[in-house]
Design an enzyme around this catalytic site. Sequence first.
Site, mmCIF file in Angstrom:
data_model
loop_
_atom_site.group_PDB
_atom_site.id
_atom_site.type_symbol
_atom_site.label_atom_id
_atom_site.label_comp_id
_atom_site.label_asym_id
_atom_site.label_seq_id
_atom_site.Cartn_x
_atom_site.Cartn_y
_atom_site.Cartn_z
ATOM 1 N N ARG A 51 0.731 -1.254 -0.006
ATOM 2 C CA ARG A 51 -0.096 0.146 0.095
ATOM 3 C C ARG A 51 0.909 1.191 0.048
ATOM 4 O O ARG A 51 0.471 2.161 -0.849
ATOM 5 C CB ARG A 51 -0.765 -0.038 1.285
ATOM 6 C CG ARG A 51 -2.319 -0.643 1.171
ATOM 7 C CD ARG A 51 -2.808 -1.109 2.612
ATOM 8 N NE ARG A 51 -1.677 -1.981 2.879
ATOM 9 C CZ ARG A 51 -1.994 -3.081 2.278
ATOM 10 N NH1 ARG A 51 -3.103 -3.623 1.639
ATOM 11 N NH2 ARG A 51 -1.083 -4.054 2.886
ATOM 12 N N THR A 52 1.574 1.270 1.056
ATOM 13 C CA THR A 52 2.456 2.651 0.962
ATOM 14 C C THR A 52 3.370 3.005 -0.110
ATOM 15 O O THR A 52 3.094 4.077 -0.545
ATOM 16 C CB THR A 52 3.481 2.692 2.367
ATOM 17 O OG1 THR A 52 2.730 2.217 3.437
ATOM 18 C CG2 THR A 52 3.999 4.063 2.612
ATOM 19 N N LYS A 80 25.930 -3.022 -0.876
ATOM 20 C CA LYS A 80 27.383 -3.024 -0.906
ATOM 21 C C LYS A 80 27.929 -2.136 0.410
ATOM 22 O O LYS A 80 28.924 -1.884 0.568
ATOM 23 C CB LYS A 80 27.709 -2.157 -2.222
ATOM 24 C CG LYS A 80 27.178 -2.894 -3.455
ATOM 25 C CD LYS A 80 27.500 -1.811 -4.606
ATOM 26 C CE LYS A 80 26.912 -2.245 -5.861
ATOM 27 N NZ LYS A 80 27.100 -1.155 -6.803
ATOM 28 N N ARG A 101 11.137 4.147 3.229
ATOM 29 C CA ARG A 101 10.850 3.138 4.293
ATOM 30 C C ARG A 101 12.091 2.385 4.769
ATOM 31 O O ARG A 101 12.853 2.007 3.610
ATOM 32 C CB ARG A 101 9.734 2.117 3.911
ATOM 33 C CG ARG A 101 9.642 0.962 4.722
ATOM 34 C CD ARG A 101 8.316 0.140 4.498
ATOM 35 N NE ARG A 101 7.244 0.947 4.819
ATOM 36 C CZ ARG A 101 5.905 0.425 4.864
ATOM 37 N NH1 ARG A 101 5.836 -0.807 4.612
ATOM 38 N NH2 ARG A 101 4.937 0.979 5.459
ATOM 39 N N HIS A 129 5.129 6.056 11.564
ATOM 40 C CA HIS A 129 4.500 5.845 10.392
ATOM 41 C C HIS A 129 3.708 7.029 10.017
ATOM 42 O O HIS A 129 2.344 6.897 9.863
ATOM 43 C CB HIS A 129 4.093 4.336 10.082
ATOM 44 C CG HIS A 129 3.555 4.136 8.768
ATOM 45 N ND1 HIS A 129 3.485 4.922 7.871
ATOM 46 C CD2 HIS A 129 3.401 2.901 8.306
ATOM 47 C CE1 HIS A 129 3.366 4.339 6.447
ATOM 48 N NE2 HIS A 129 3.172 3.010 6.732
HETATM 49 C C1 NCD Z 1 1.653 -0.896 8.222
HETATM 50 C C2 NCD Z 1 3.263 -0.795 8.350
HETATM 51 O O1 NCD Z 1 4.084 -0.923 7.413
HETATM 52 O O2 NCD Z 1 3.566 -0.414 9.409
HETATM 53 N N1 NCD Z 1 1.293 -1.231 7.001
HETATM 54 C C3 NCD Z 1 0.990 0.037 5.975
HETATM 55 O O3 NCD Z 1 1.994 0.636 5.896
HETATM 56 N N2 NCD Z 1 -0.439 0.339 5.721
HETATM 57 C C4 NCD Z 1 1.185 -1.997 9.029
HETATM 58 C C5 NCD Z 1 1.762 -3.446 9.289
HETATM 59 O O4 NCD Z 1 2.477 -3.643 8.504
HETATM 60 O O5 NCD Z 1 1.152 -3.865 10.075
#
Ligand code: NCD
Length: 362
Positions: A51-52, A80, A101, A129
């Site tokens: 999703r993200t 590396k 991320r 997040h």
């Molecule tokens: C979440 C995350 O990555 O922290 N997912 C997301 O970004 N929608 C929640 C999860 O992984 O449980």
Amino acid sequence: MKSVIDILDLSVEELDGLIKTAMDIANHPDDYAQKCKGKKLATLFFEPSTRTRLSFEAAMYELGGNVIGFSEANSSSASKGESVADTAKVISCYADIIAMRHPKEGAPYVAAINASIPVINAGDGGHHHPTQTLADLLTIYREKGRLGGLTIGLVGDLKYGRTVHSLIAALSRYEGNKFVLVSPNELKVPDYVKKDVGDAAQFIETTDLMEYMDKFDILYMTRIQRERFTDRDEYERLKDSYILTTDKLVPAKKDMCILHPLPRVNEISVKVDDDSRACYFKQALNGKLMRMALIMHLLGHNDGQRFKGTTGEGGHKCHNPSCITSTEQELEHIHKKGQDGVYRCIYCDQPSVGLNSTSNSK
Ligand code: NCD
């Protein structure tokens, strides 16, 4: 220049402005189709995501911009041994904005203080997040018409669940919110999350999902975060702690809103999907709208200045193995005294062993 590493990097006015813009995008998408023409978003994903990452990419395309990036650490020079700081400096030459991320807590912060373009934290370890919180806020606003005066049940892995940490920080800034924290004792919200919000919000902790079921306006379910456990047996023991089924919803308010950042494992039965209170797929759509609003907001504020880091005291080591300082050899360990008098690492927020008289752990 603005980067968003913590949801608190956005003021309440900015949050309200983003919600307004996202609603306008939903109603008039064509008006936004060229807003980021000629701009590039770099998605630097060192950890899995559906999703993200895809909603960031869809957001940029729908604004008329382009996307470059990678979706796993193995396909970048991190494999590396390249540092996060160097990666951020290099990507600043190729893109206009970064979404990062990373499994290590504080990595997007390190990127932000080294990049010459805005950085958005798309999830750092079990820490923060903020853009999931933007999706959550828009969903709550659209469903309930307000962001204050709510009783919010947060359920599951509140220790490692980064979305919960950012959501508590954001909703604590709106008046009259009460949080019911439902988790096994081993997976309680870390102290820093509650301490940071001061006296503004009320917290109740329980291990029983049903105890306050009739009180919730929002029920925010989360997955037990398997990848963050160091003890496999502990994960096996806790993984089925809370499973929301249709019968458990019987005492709940008729207009309660059920949220989940997704992915779900088994903590919400698929039968609940047909309940009109289930809002988690709408939440995923709202994530794209809020990311569109955020990208436009940050690109509109790029004055070329570096993101200002936090100052604090050096000379002590952070002992959190999930902190970015555990892998980046040359990064200076810095600690800052919080409002509660406890020193914490500025990258991961964990209490600083050696600087505090009693060292409490996560
Ligand atoms: C979440 C995350 O990555 O922290 N997912 C997301 O970004 N929608 C929640 C999860 O992984 O449980």
